[in-house]
Design an enzyme around this catalytic site. Structure first.
Site, short mmCIF file in Angstrom:
data_model
loop_
_atom_site.label_atom_id
_atom_site.label_comp_id
_atom_site.label_asym_id
_atom_site.label_seq_id
_atom_site.Cartn_x
_atom_site.Cartn_y
_atom_site.Cartn_z
N LYS A 22 -101.81 55.76 16.97
CA LYS A 22 -103.00 54.96 16.67
C LYS A 22 -102.70 53.95 15.56
CE LYS A 22 -106.28 56.46 13.74
NZ LYS A 22 -106.62 55.52 12.66
N ASN A 23 -102.06 54.41 14.49
CA ASN A 23 -101.90 53.52 13.32
C ASN A 23 -100.83 52.47 13.52
OD1 ASN A 23 -104.02 54.81 12.19
ND2 ASN A 23 -102.79 56.15 10.88
N ARG A 93 -111.58 49.67 10.74
CA ARG A 93 -111.12 49.09 9.48
C ARG A 93 -109.87 48.26 9.67
NH1 ARG A 93 -112.06 50.06 4.84
NH2 ARG A 93 -109.89 49.86 4.23
N CYS A 117 -115.47 54.20 4.20
CA CYS A 117 -115.04 55.34 4.97
C CYS A 117 -115.63 56.57 4.29
CB CYS A 117 -113.53 55.41 4.96
SG CYS A 117 -112.91 56.11 6.47
N ARG A 122 -112.33 52.09 0.10
CA ARG A 122 -111.05 51.69 0.71
C ARG A 122 -110.75 50.27 0.21
NH1 ARG A 122 -110.21 54.79 5.74
NH2 ARG A 122 -108.22 53.73 5.94
N PRO A 123 -110.33 50.15 -1.07
CA PRO A 123 -110.12 48.80 -1.62
C PRO A 123 -109.03 48.03 -0.87
CG PRO A 123 -109.20 50.48 -3.07
CD PRO A 123 -109.94 51.21 -1.99
N ILE A 124 -109.10 46.72 -0.99
CA ILE A 124 -108.03 45.90 -0.38
C ILE A 124 -107.45 44.94 -1.43
CG2 ILE A 124 -108.95 46.02 1.98
CD1 ILE A 124 -110.11 43.21 1.52
N ASP A 125 -107.54 45.33 -2.70
CA ASP A 125 -107.03 44.47 -3.77
C ASP A 125 -105.54 44.14 -3.63
OD1 ASP A 125 -107.09 47.37 -4.44
OD2 ASP A 125 -105.81 46.71 -6.07
N GLN A 126 -104.78 45.09 -3.13
CA GLN A 126 -103.33 44.84 -2.98
C GLN A 126 -103.05 43.86 -1.84
OE1 GLN A 126 -100.92 46.22 -5.24
NE2 GLN A 126 -102.94 46.43 -6.24
N ASP A 305 -103.02 62.44 6.64
CA ASP A 305 -103.84 62.50 7.86
C ASP A 305 -103.76 63.84 8.56
OD1 ASP A 305 -103.19 59.01 8.69
OD2 ASP A 305 -104.58 59.96 7.30
N ARG A 397 -112.11 58.15 18.29
CA ARG A 397 -111.43 56.95 17.77
C ARG A 397 -109.92 57.13 17.76
NH1 ARG A 397 -113.31 55.18 12.05
NH2 ARG A 397 -111.41 53.99 12.40
C1 EPZ Z 1 -103.59 53.90 6.54
O1 EPZ Z 1 -104.77 53.53 5.85
C2 EPZ Z 1 -104.03 54.75 7.71
N1 EPZ Z 1 -104.89 53.96 8.58
C3 EPZ Z 1 -104.78 55.98 7.20
O2 EPZ Z 1 -105.03 56.80 8.34
C4 EPZ Z 1 -103.87 56.77 6.26
O3 EPZ Z 1 -104.62 57.84 5.70
C5 EPZ Z 1 -103.35 55.86 5.16
O4 EPZ Z 1 -102.72 54.68 5.71
C6 EPZ Z 1 -102.32 56.57 4.28
O5 EPZ Z 1 -101.23 56.94 5.05
C7 EPZ Z 1 -104.30 53.05 9.39
O6 EPZ Z 1 -103.10 52.88 9.38
C8 EPZ Z 1 -105.23 52.28 10.29
P1 EPZ Z 1 -103.31 52.77 2.24
P2 EPZ Z 1 -104.69 52.39 4.70
O7 EPZ Z 1 -103.53 51.32 2.03
O8 EPZ Z 1 -103.67 51.40 5.04
C9 EPZ Z 1 -105.28 52.71 -2.10
C10 EPZ Z 1 -106.32 57.94 9.94
O9 EPZ Z 1 -106.98 58.99 9.92
N2 EPZ Z 1 -105.32 51.26 -1.92
O10 EPZ Z 1 -101.92 53.29 2.42
O11 EPZ Z 1 -106.09 51.93 4.43
C11 EPZ Z 1 -106.22 53.44 -1.16
O12 EPZ Z 1 -107.53 53.51 -1.70
C12 EPZ Z 1 -106.39 56.98 8.78
O13 EPZ Z 1 -105.53 57.62 10.88
C13 EPZ Z 1 -105.72 50.45 -2.99
O14 EPZ Z 1 -106.07 50.95 -4.06
O15 EPZ Z 1 -104.19 53.28 3.47
C14 EPZ Z 1 -105.57 54.80 -1.05
O16 EPZ Z 1 -105.94 55.57 -2.16
C15 EPZ Z 1 -107.29 57.51 7.68
N3 EPZ Z 1 -105.73 49.11 -2.82
C16 EPZ Z 1 -104.07 54.48 -1.14
O17 EPZ Z 1 -103.98 53.17 -1.74
C17 EPZ Z 1 -105.36 48.50 -1.65
O18 EPZ Z 1 -105.38 47.25 -1.58
C18 EPZ Z 1 -103.33 54.44 0.19
O19 EPZ Z 1 -104.04 53.56 1.03
C19 EPZ Z 1 -104.95 49.32 -0.58
C20 EPZ Z 1 -104.93 50.70 -0.74
#
Ligand code: EPZ
Length: 420
Positions: A22-23, A93, A117, A122-126, A305, A397
Protein backbone atom coordinates in the site's frame (compact mmCIF):
# COMPACT_ATOMS: atom_id res chain seq x y z
CA UNK A 1 -22.94 -0.03 9.47
CA UNK A 2 -20.62 -2.74 8.15
CA UNK A 3 -18.80 -4.94 10.66
CA UNK A 4 -16.43 -7.87 10.52
CA UNK A 5 -18.02 -10.63 12.60
CA UNK A 6 -15.45 -13.09 13.91
CA UNK A 7 -15.99 -16.27 15.92
CA UNK A 8 -12.60 -16.85 17.54
CA UNK A 9 -10.74 -19.96 18.59
CA UNK A 10 -10.02 -21.43 15.17
CA UNK A 11 -6.39 -22.42 14.55
CA UNK A 12 -5.26 -20.82 11.28
CA UNK A 13 -3.31 -22.87 8.79
CA UNK A 14 -2.41 -22.60 5.16
CA UNK A 15 -0.92 -20.15 2.69
CA UNK A 16 -1.88 -16.57 1.95
CA UNK A 17 -0.82 -14.61 -1.15
CA UNK A 18 0.47 -11.14 -0.26
CA UNK A 19 -0.50 -8.18 -2.46
CA UNK A 20 1.48 -5.13 -3.50
CA UNK A 21 2.58 -2.69 -0.81
CA UNK A 22 0.00 0.00 0.00
CA UNK A 23 2.64 2.54 1.02
CA UNK A 24 4.56 1.97 -2.19
CA UNK A 25 1.41 2.14 -4.34
CA UNK A 26 0.21 5.45 -2.88
CA UNK A 27 3.58 7.03 -3.65
CA UNK A 28 4.01 5.55 -7.12
CA UNK A 29 0.58 6.53 -8.43
CA UNK A 30 1.41 10.27 -8.08
CA UNK A 31 5.01 9.56 -9.18
CA UNK A 32 3.67 8.25 -12.50
CA UNK A 33 2.67 11.86 -13.35
CA UNK A 34 6.35 12.85 -13.49
CA UNK A 35 6.97 11.21 -16.83
CA UNK A 36 4.59 13.12 -19.13
CA UNK A 37 4.10 9.75 -20.80
CA UNK A 38 2.37 6.39 -20.26
CA UNK A 39 3.24 4.20 -17.27
CA UNK A 40 2.05 0.73 -16.31
CA UNK A 41 2.00 -0.19 -12.63
CA UNK A 42 1.70 -3.92 -11.85
CA UNK A 43 0.94 -5.66 -8.55
CA UNK A 44 -1.14 -2.72 -7.33
CA UNK A 45 -3.18 -3.79 -4.29
CA UNK A 46 -6.95 -3.63 -4.85
CA UNK A 47 -7.65 -1.39 -1.84
CA UNK A 48 -9.56 1.82 -1.11
CA UNK A 49 -6.48 4.02 -0.87
CA UNK A 50 -5.43 3.06 -4.41
CA UNK A 51 -8.89 3.74 -5.82
CA UNK A 52 -9.12 7.10 -4.06
CA UNK A 53 -5.80 8.16 -5.52
CA UNK A 54 -6.72 6.95 -9.01
CA UNK A 55 -9.83 9.16 -8.76
CA UNK A 56 -7.60 12.10 -7.81
CA UNK A 57 -5.27 11.45 -10.77
CA UNK A 58 -8.23 11.30 -13.14
CA UNK A 59 -9.57 14.61 -11.80
CA UNK A 60 -6.33 16.36 -12.70
CA UNK A 61 -6.36 14.97 -16.22
CA UNK A 62 -4.46 11.69 -16.09
CA UNK A 63 -6.06 8.86 -18.08
CA UNK A 64 -6.14 5.76 -15.83
CA UNK A 65 -7.33 2.40 -17.13
CA UNK A 66 -7.19 -0.88 -15.18
CA UNK A 67 -5.99 -3.76 -17.39
CA UNK A 68 -6.99 -6.05 -14.52
CA UNK A 69 -7.59 -5.64 -10.77
CA UNK A 70 -3.87 -5.21 -10.09
CA UNK A 71 -2.52 -3.55 -13.26
CA UNK A 72 -3.09 0.10 -14.10
CA UNK A 73 -2.15 2.10 -17.21
CA UNK A 74 -1.59 5.79 -16.42
CA UNK A 75 -1.30 8.30 -19.27
CA UNK A 76 -0.15 11.63 -17.83
CA UNK A 77 0.35 13.47 -21.15
CA UNK A 78 -2.83 15.52 -20.73
CA UNK A 79 -2.17 16.52 -17.15
CA UNK A 80 -2.01 20.29 -17.15
CA UNK A 81 -4.06 21.12 -14.09
CA UNK A 82 -2.02 21.42 -10.96
CA UNK A 83 -5.09 21.70 -8.74
CA UNK A 84 -6.04 18.66 -6.68
CA UNK A 85 -9.28 19.57 -4.96
CA UNK A 86 -10.45 18.55 -1.52
CA UNK A 87 -13.17 16.25 -2.81
CA UNK A 88 -10.70 14.10 -4.68
CA UNK A 89 -7.88 14.06 -2.13
CA UNK A 90 -9.64 14.05 1.25
CA UNK A 91 -9.83 10.26 1.47
CA UNK A 92 -6.15 9.50 1.60
CA UNK A 93 -3.34 11.42 3.24
CA UNK A 94 -0.85 10.21 0.67
CA UNK A 95 -2.46 12.61 -1.81
CA UNK A 96 0.12 15.08 -0.51
CA UNK A 97 2.60 13.39 -2.86
CA UNK A 98 0.77 15.27 -5.62
CA UNK A 99 2.38 18.45 -4.30
CA UNK A 100 5.90 17.14 -4.90
CA UNK A 101 5.26 15.69 -8.35
CA UNK A 102 3.20 18.65 -9.67
CA UNK A 103 5.67 21.17 -8.25
CA UNK A 104 8.54 19.22 -9.78
CA UNK A 105 6.95 18.92 -13.22
CA UNK A 106 4.98 22.18 -13.54
CA UNK A 107 6.56 24.48 -10.95
CA UNK A 108 3.16 24.83 -9.34
CA UNK A 109 0.86 22.71 -7.17
CA UNK A 110 -2.36 23.43 -5.36
CA UNK A 111 -3.43 20.43 -3.29
CA UNK A 112 -5.93 20.17 -0.47
CA UNK A 113 -4.20 19.73 2.87
CA UNK A 114 -4.73 16.13 4.03
CA UNK A 115 -6.87 15.51 7.05
CA UNK A 116 -5.54 14.38 10.40
CA UNK A 117 -5.36 10.86 11.64
CA UNK A 118 -6.39 8.98 14.70
CA UNK A 119 -2.94 8.72 16.15
CA UNK A 120 -1.85 12.30 16.49
CA UNK A 121 -1.23 15.26 14.26
CA UNK A 122 0.46 14.47 10.98
CA UNK A 123 2.63 17.57 10.37
CA UNK A 124 4.19 18.21 6.99
CA UNK A 125 6.76 20.81 8.07
CA UNK A 126 9.64 18.71 6.74
CA UNK A 127 7.96 18.39 3.35
CA UNK A 128 7.60 22.19 3.21
CA UNK A 129 11.18 22.70 4.41
CA UNK A 130 12.40 20.64 1.47
CA UNK A 131 10.22 22.40 -1.12
CA UNK A 132 11.36 25.82 0.14
CA UNK A 133 15.01 24.73 0.13
CA UNK A 134 14.59 23.88 -3.57
CA UNK A 135 13.38 27.44 -4.19
CA UNK A 136 9.61 27.06 -3.97
CA UNK A 137 7.29 29.45 -2.20
CA UNK A 138 4.84 27.41 -0.10
CA UNK A 139 1.76 28.68 1.68
CA UNK A 140 -1.29 27.10 3.26
CA UNK A 141 -4.51 28.93 2.54
CA UNK A 142 -8.12 27.85 2.91
CA UNK A 143 -7.03 24.28 3.59
CA UNK A 144 -4.90 24.10 0.45
CA UNK A 145 -1.15 23.66 0.13
CA UNK A 146 -0.05 26.10 -2.58
CA UNK A 147 3.52 25.66 -3.82
CA UNK A 148 5.14 27.45 -6.73
CA UNK A 149 8.60 28.13 -8.07
CA UNK A 150 10.02 29.99 -11.07
CA UNK A 151 12.82 27.46 -11.05
CA UNK A 152 13.77 24.62 -8.73
CA UNK A 153 17.48 24.44 -7.94
CA UNK A 154 19.14 21.43 -6.32
CA UNK A 155 20.52 21.91 -2.83
CA UNK A 156 21.48 20.11 0.37
CA UNK A 157 18.47 19.27 2.57
CA UNK A 158 18.97 17.89 6.07
CA UNK A 159 15.72 16.43 7.44
CA UNK A 160 15.21 17.21 11.14
CA UNK A 161 13.74 13.74 11.59
CA UNK A 162 13.40 10.61 9.49
CA UNK A 163 10.18 11.00 7.52
CA UNK A 164 8.95 8.59 4.82
CA UNK A 165 6.56 11.17 3.40
CA UNK A 166 9.00 14.05 3.36
CA UNK A 167 11.75 11.91 1.79
CA UNK A 168 9.46 10.79 -1.05
CA UNK A 169 7.82 14.19 -1.54
CA UNK A 170 11.13 16.06 -1.73
CA UNK A 171 12.50 13.41 -4.11
CA UNK A 172 9.47 13.97 -6.37
CA UNK A 173 10.01 17.75 -6.36
CA UNK A 174 13.75 17.43 -7.02
CA UNK A 175 13.81 15.14 -10.07
CA UNK A 176 13.74 18.06 -12.54
CA UNK A 177 15.54 20.59 -10.30
CA UNK A 178 18.68 22.10 -11.81
CA UNK A 179 21.85 20.59 -10.40
CA UNK A 180 22.01 18.07 -7.58
CA UNK A 181 19.83 17.65 -4.52
CA UNK A 182 21.10 15.82 -1.46
CA UNK A 183 18.61 14.57 1.12
CA UNK A 184 20.33 13.79 4.42
CA UNK A 185 18.64 11.76 7.17
CA UNK A 186 16.46 10.20 4.48
CA UNK A 187 13.96 7.42 5.27
CA UNK A 188 15.12 3.94 4.16
CA UNK A 189 11.79 2.07 4.04
CA UNK A 190 11.33 -0.44 1.18
CA UNK A 191 8.60 1.77 -0.31
CA UNK A 192 11.01 4.72 -0.46
CA UNK A 193 13.46 2.55 -2.40
CA UNK A 194 10.69 1.20 -4.64
CA UNK A 195 9.51 4.70 -5.54
CA UNK A 196 13.09 5.77 -6.35
CA UNK A 197 13.56 2.68 -8.53
CA UNK A 198 10.33 3.46 -10.40
CA UNK A 199 11.40 7.08 -10.97
CA UNK A 200 14.82 5.88 -12.22
CA UNK A 201 13.04 3.52 -14.63
CA UNK A 202 11.32 6.66 -15.95
CA UNK A 203 14.67 8.39 -16.49
CA UNK A 204 15.33 10.08 -13.17
CA UNK A 205 18.84 10.05 -11.69
CA UNK A 206 18.43 9.05 -8.04
CA UNK A 207 21.17 7.34 -6.05
CA UNK A 208 21.42 6.24 -2.42
CA UNK A 209 17.78 5.23 -1.89
CA UNK A 210 17.72 2.91 1.12
CA UNK A 211 20.56 4.77 2.81
CA UNK A 212 20.60 7.91 4.99
CA UNK A 213 21.79 10.07 2.11
CA UNK A 214 19.99 10.30 -1.24
CA UNK A 215 21.42 12.12 -4.26
CA UNK A 216 19.13 13.33 -7.04
CA UNK A 217 20.67 14.80 -10.20
CA UNK A 218 18.07 16.91 -12.04
CA UNK A 219 17.05 15.75 -15.53
CA UNK A 220 15.40 17.61 -18.39
CA UNK A 221 12.80 15.05 -19.28
CA UNK A 222 11.44 11.67 -18.26
CA UNK A 223 9.45 8.97 -20.01
CA UNK A 224 7.01 6.24 -19.04
CA UNK A 225 7.91 2.88 -17.52
CA UNK A 226 6.35 -0.47 -16.71
CA UNK A 227 6.98 -1.36 -13.08
CA UNK A 228 5.98 -4.06 -10.60
CA UNK A 229 5.35 -2.84 -7.06
CA UNK A 230 7.02 -4.62 -4.12
CA UNK A 231 4.90 -6.85 -1.85
CA UNK A 232 3.46 -5.46 1.38
CA UNK A 233 5.56 -6.49 4.39
CA UNK A 234 2.95 -4.99 6.73
CA UNK A 235 0.15 -7.09 5.24
CA UNK A 236 2.45 -10.13 5.44
CA UNK A 237 3.36 -9.36 9.07
CA UNK A 238 -0.31 -9.02 9.95
CA UNK A 239 -1.05 -12.56 8.68
CA UNK A 240 1.98 -14.03 10.47
CA UNK A 241 0.72 -12.47 13.71
CA UNK A 242 -2.77 -13.86 13.00
CA UNK A 243 -1.18 -17.30 12.64
CA UNK A 244 0.79 -16.87 15.84
CA UNK A 245 -2.14 -15.68 17.98
CA UNK A 246 -4.17 -18.76 16.99
CA UNK A 247 -1.25 -21.16 17.50
CA UNK A 248 -1.46 -22.01 13.83
CA UNK A 249 0.83 -22.55 10.88
CA UNK A 250 0.73 -19.82 8.22
CA UNK A 251 2.81 -19.23 5.10
CA UNK A 252 2.88 -15.76 3.55
CA UNK A 253 3.72 -16.11 -0.16
CA UNK A 254 4.95 -13.57 -2.77
CA UNK A 255 7.01 -11.55 -0.31
CA UNK A 256 10.59 -10.25 -0.05
CA UNK A 257 11.78 -12.00 3.16
CA UNK A 258 14.49 -9.38 3.72
CA UNK A 259 11.76 -6.76 4.30
CA UNK A 260 10.35 -8.97 7.05
CA UNK A 261 13.60 -9.48 9.01
CA UNK A 262 12.65 -7.39 12.07
CA UNK A 263 9.18 -8.96 12.22
CA UNK A 264 10.43 -12.54 11.80
CA UNK A 265 13.14 -11.98 14.43
CA UNK A 266 10.63 -10.66 16.99
CA UNK A 267 8.22 -13.55 16.38
CA UNK A 268 11.11 -16.02 16.81
CA UNK A 269 11.95 -14.27 20.09
CA UNK A 270 8.35 -15.05 21.13
CA UNK A 271 8.93 -18.78 20.55
CA UNK A 272 7.52 -18.96 17.02
CA UNK A 273 9.26 -21.15 14.51
CA UNK A 274 10.09 -19.24 11.31
CA UNK A 275 11.13 -20.82 8.00
CA UNK A 276 12.39 -18.38 5.35
CA UNK A 277 12.29 -19.24 1.63
CA UNK A 278 12.96 -17.26 -1.56
CA UNK A 279 9.52 -15.65 -1.69
CA UNK A 280 7.79 -16.91 1.44
CA UNK A 281 7.98 -17.09 5.22
CA UNK A 282 6.28 -19.87 7.18
CA UNK A 283 5.41 -19.47 10.85
CA UNK A 284 4.27 -22.05 13.35
CA UNK A 285 4.00 -22.19 17.11
CA UNK A 286 5.38 -25.50 18.41
CA UNK A 287 5.09 -24.60 22.08
CA UNK A 288 3.85 -21.70 24.14
CA UNK A 289 4.04 -18.11 22.95
CA UNK A 290 6.26 -16.09 25.27
CA UNK A 291 6.28 -12.34 25.64
CA UNK A 292 8.88 -9.85 24.37
CA UNK A 293 9.63 -6.13 24.41
CA UNK A 294 9.09 -4.21 21.18
CA UNK A 295 10.36 -0.78 20.22
CA UNK A 296 9.15 0.67 16.94
CA UNK A 297 11.91 2.20 14.82
CA UNK A 298 12.41 3.44 11.29
CA UNK A 299 13.44 0.76 8.79
CA UNK A 300 15.12 -1.68 9.23
CA UNK A 301 13.82 -1.54 12.82
CA UNK A 302 10.46 -2.93 13.93
CA UNK A 303 7.74 -1.15 11.89
CA UNK A 304 5.25 1.07 13.70
CA UNK A 305 2.53 -0.21 11.34
CA UNK A 306 2.68 -3.60 13.06
CA UNK A 307 2.69 -2.15 16.59
CA UNK A 308 -1.07 -2.53 17.22
CA UNK A 309 -1.15 -6.09 15.87
CA UNK A 310 1.84 -7.05 18.02
CA UNK A 311 0.18 -5.59 21.11
CA UNK A 312 -2.76 -7.94 20.54
CA UNK A 313 -0.32 -10.87 20.28
CA UNK A 314 1.44 -9.87 23.52
CA UNK A 315 -1.93 -10.04 25.32
CA UNK A 316 -2.04 -13.82 24.85
CA UNK A 317 1.71 -14.58 25.12
CA UNK A 318 3.03 -15.77 28.49
CA UNK A 319 4.68 -13.01 30.53
CA UNK A 320 4.84 -9.22 30.49
CA UNK A 321 5.73 -7.31 27.34
CA UNK A 322 6.53 -3.65 26.86
CA UNK A 323 5.75 -1.83 23.59
CA UNK A 324 7.50 1.49 23.00
CA UNK A 325 6.17 3.62 20.13
CA UNK A 326 8.95 5.98 19.01
CA UNK A 327 7.48 7.11 15.66
CA UNK A 328 4.00 8.46 16.49
CA UNK A 329 3.04 10.70 19.40
CA UNK A 330 -0.13 8.80 20.24
CA UNK A 331 -0.61 5.45 18.55
CA UNK A 332 -2.22 3.61 21.46
CA UNK A 333 -5.81 4.81 21.10
CA UNK A 334 -6.89 1.35 19.94
CA UNK A 335 -5.89 -0.08 23.35
CA UNK A 336 -9.15 1.05 24.94
CA UNK A 337 -10.94 -1.10 22.35
CA UNK A 338 -8.62 -4.06 22.99
CA UNK A 339 -9.38 -3.79 26.73
CA UNK A 340 -13.03 -4.57 25.94
CA UNK A 341 -11.77 -8.02 24.98
CA UNK A 342 -10.05 -8.55 28.34
CA UNK A 343 -6.54 -7.31 27.49
CA UNK A 344 -4.54 -6.13 30.53
CA UNK A 345 -2.59 -3.12 29.27
CA UNK A 346 -1.30 0.00 31.01
CA UNK A 347 -0.33 2.95 28.83
CA UNK A 348 2.29 5.43 30.03
CA UNK A 349 3.03 8.03 27.34
CA UNK A 350 4.79 6.24 24.48
CA UNK A 351 4.99 2.96 26.40
CA UNK A 352 2.37 0.25 26.87
CA UNK A 353 2.89 -2.53 29.42
CA UNK A 354 1.02 -5.70 28.47
CA UNK A 355 0.25 -8.42 31.06
CA UNK A 356 0.13 -11.52 28.88
CA UNK A 357 -1.44 -14.96 29.27
CA UNK A 358 -4.99 -13.60 28.92
CA UNK A 359 -7.87 -15.59 27.48
CA UNK A 360 -9.52 -12.89 25.36
CA UNK A 361 -13.29 -12.76 25.10
CA UNK A 362 -15.24 -11.57 22.06
CA UNK A 363 -16.72 -8.07 22.16
CA UNK A 364 -17.94 -5.22 19.97
CA UNK A 365 -15.07 -2.89 19.12
CA UNK A 366 -14.47 0.01 16.73
CA UNK A 367 -11.41 0.41 14.50
CA UNK A 368 -9.88 3.86 15.02
CA UNK A 369 -7.52 3.55 12.07
CA UNK A 370 -6.27 0.99 9.58
CA UNK A 371 -3.76 -0.90 11.72
CA UNK A 372 -5.86 -0.57 14.88
CA UNK A 373 -8.62 -2.33 12.94
CA UNK A 374 -6.20 -5.07 11.96
CA UNK A 375 -5.24 -5.48 15.63
CA UNK A 376 -8.89 -5.92 16.64
CA UNK A 377 -9.39 -8.56 13.94
CA UNK A 378 -6.25 -10.39 15.10
CA UNK A 379 -7.48 -10.28 18.72
CA UNK A 380 -10.94 -11.49 17.62
CA UNK A 381 -9.36 -14.55 15.99
CA UNK A 382 -8.07 -15.65 19.41
CA UNK A 383 -11.01 -14.46 21.53
CA UNK A 384 -13.61 -16.84 22.89
CA UNK A 385 -16.97 -16.18 21.30
CA UNK A 386 -18.05 -13.52 18.83
CA UNK A 387 -16.27 -10.26 18.06
CA UNK A 388 -17.76 -7.46 15.99
CA UNK A 389 -15.24 -4.99 14.53
CA UNK A 390 -16.81 -1.75 13.28
CA UNK A 391 -15.46 1.00 10.99
CA UNK A 392 -14.28 -1.67 8.55
CA UNK A 393 -13.81 1.11 5.97
CA UNK A 394 -10.50 1.82 7.69
CA UNK A 395 -9.41 -1.79 7.18
CA UNK A 396 -10.58 -1.81 3.56
CA UNK A 397 -8.15 1.06 2.94
CA UNK A 398 -5.14 -1.18 3.34
CA UNK A 399 -6.06 -4.88 3.23
CA UNK A 400 -7.26 -6.54 0.03
CA UNK A 401 -9.73 -9.40 0.51
CA UNK A 402 -9.05 -9.74 4.23
CA UNK A 403 -12.23 -11.77 4.92
CA UNK A 404 -11.56 -14.22 2.08
CA UNK A 405 -7.88 -14.61 2.94
CA UNK A 406 -8.61 -15.31 6.62
CA UNK A 407 -11.48 -17.66 5.70
CA UNK A 408 -9.11 -19.60 3.43
CA UNK A 409 -6.82 -19.96 6.46
CA UNK A 410 -9.67 -21.45 8.50
CA UNK A 411 -10.96 -18.41 10.36
CA UNK A 412 -14.69 -17.92 10.94
CA UNK A 413 -15.11 -14.33 9.74
CA UNK A 414 -17.68 -12.56 7.62
CA UNK A 415 -18.67 -9.03 6.65
CA UNK A 416 -22.09 -8.17 8.07
CA UNK A 417 -24.37 -5.16 7.76
CA UNK A 418 -25.97 -4.17 11.06
CA UNK A 419 -28.61 -1.43 11.25
CA UNK A 420 -27.67 1.16 13.85
C1 EPZ B 1 4.20 6.75 6.39
O1 EPZ B 1 3.50 7.86 6.94
C2 EPZ B 1 3.19 5.63 6.29
N1 EPZ B 1 2.11 6.04 5.39
C3 EPZ B 1 2.63 5.29 7.67
O2 EPZ B 1 1.82 4.14 7.51
C4 EPZ B 1 3.79 4.91 8.59
O3 EPZ B 1 3.28 4.73 9.90
C5 EPZ B 1 4.85 6.01 8.59
O4 EPZ B 1 5.26 6.33 7.24
C6 EPZ B 1 6.09 5.61 9.38
O5 EPZ B 1 6.67 4.48 8.80
C7 EPZ B 1 2.35 6.02 4.06
O6 EPZ B 1 3.43 5.70 3.62
C8 EPZ B 1 1.19 6.42 3.19
P1 EPZ B 1 6.51 9.92 8.50
P2 EPZ B 1 4.20 9.32 6.94
O7 EPZ B 1 6.56 11.18 7.73
O8 EPZ B 1 5.05 9.47 5.75
C9 EPZ B 1 6.75 13.17 11.98
C10 EPZ B 1 -0.16 2.87 7.54
O9 EPZ B 1 -0.84 2.36 8.45
N2 EPZ B 1 6.77 14.14 10.89
O10 EPZ B 1 7.61 8.92 8.34
O11 EPZ B 1 3.14 10.33 7.21
C11 EPZ B 1 5.42 12.44 12.09
O12 EPZ B 1 4.50 13.19 12.88
C12 EPZ B 1 0.39 4.27 7.71
O13 EPZ B 1 0.14 2.29 6.46
C13 EPZ B 1 6.98 15.49 11.19
O14 EPZ B 1 7.12 15.86 12.36
O15 EPZ B 1 5.12 9.18 8.24
C14 EPZ B 1 5.82 11.14 12.74
O16 EPZ B 1 5.92 11.35 14.13
C15 EPZ B 1 0.05 4.84 9.07
N3 EPZ B 1 7.03 16.39 10.18
C16 EPZ B 1 7.21 10.87 12.18
O17 EPZ B 1 7.69 12.14 11.68
C17 EPZ B 1 6.89 16.03 8.86
O18 EPZ B 1 6.96 16.91 7.98
C18 EPZ B 1 7.27 9.87 11.04
O19 EPZ B 1 6.34 10.30 10.06
C19 EPZ B 1 6.67 14.66 8.57
C20 EPZ B 1 6.64 13.74 9.60
Amino acid sequence: MEYFEIVGGKRLSGEVYINGAKNAAVAMLPAALAGNDVCVLENLPNIEDVHSLVDALRKIGAKCEFRDQHTLVIDSRDVTDHNAHYESVKKTRASYYLVGVLLGRFGKATVALPGGCNFGTRPIDQHIKGFEALGAEVKIEHGMIIAQAERLVGTNIYLDLVSVGATINIMLAAIYAEGTTIIENAAKEPHVVDTANFLNAMGAKIKGAGTDVMRIVGVKEMHGAEYMIIPDQIEAGTYLIAGAITGGEVTVRNIIPKHMDSISAKLQEMNCQIEVGDDFVTLNVPGKLTSANIKTMTYPGFPTDLQPQMTALLCVAEGTGIITETIWENRFQYISELKRMGCLITVEGRMAVVEGGTQLTGAEALATDLRAGAALVVAGLAAKGRTLVGNVRYIDRGYEDLVQKLTNLGAEIRRVEIEE
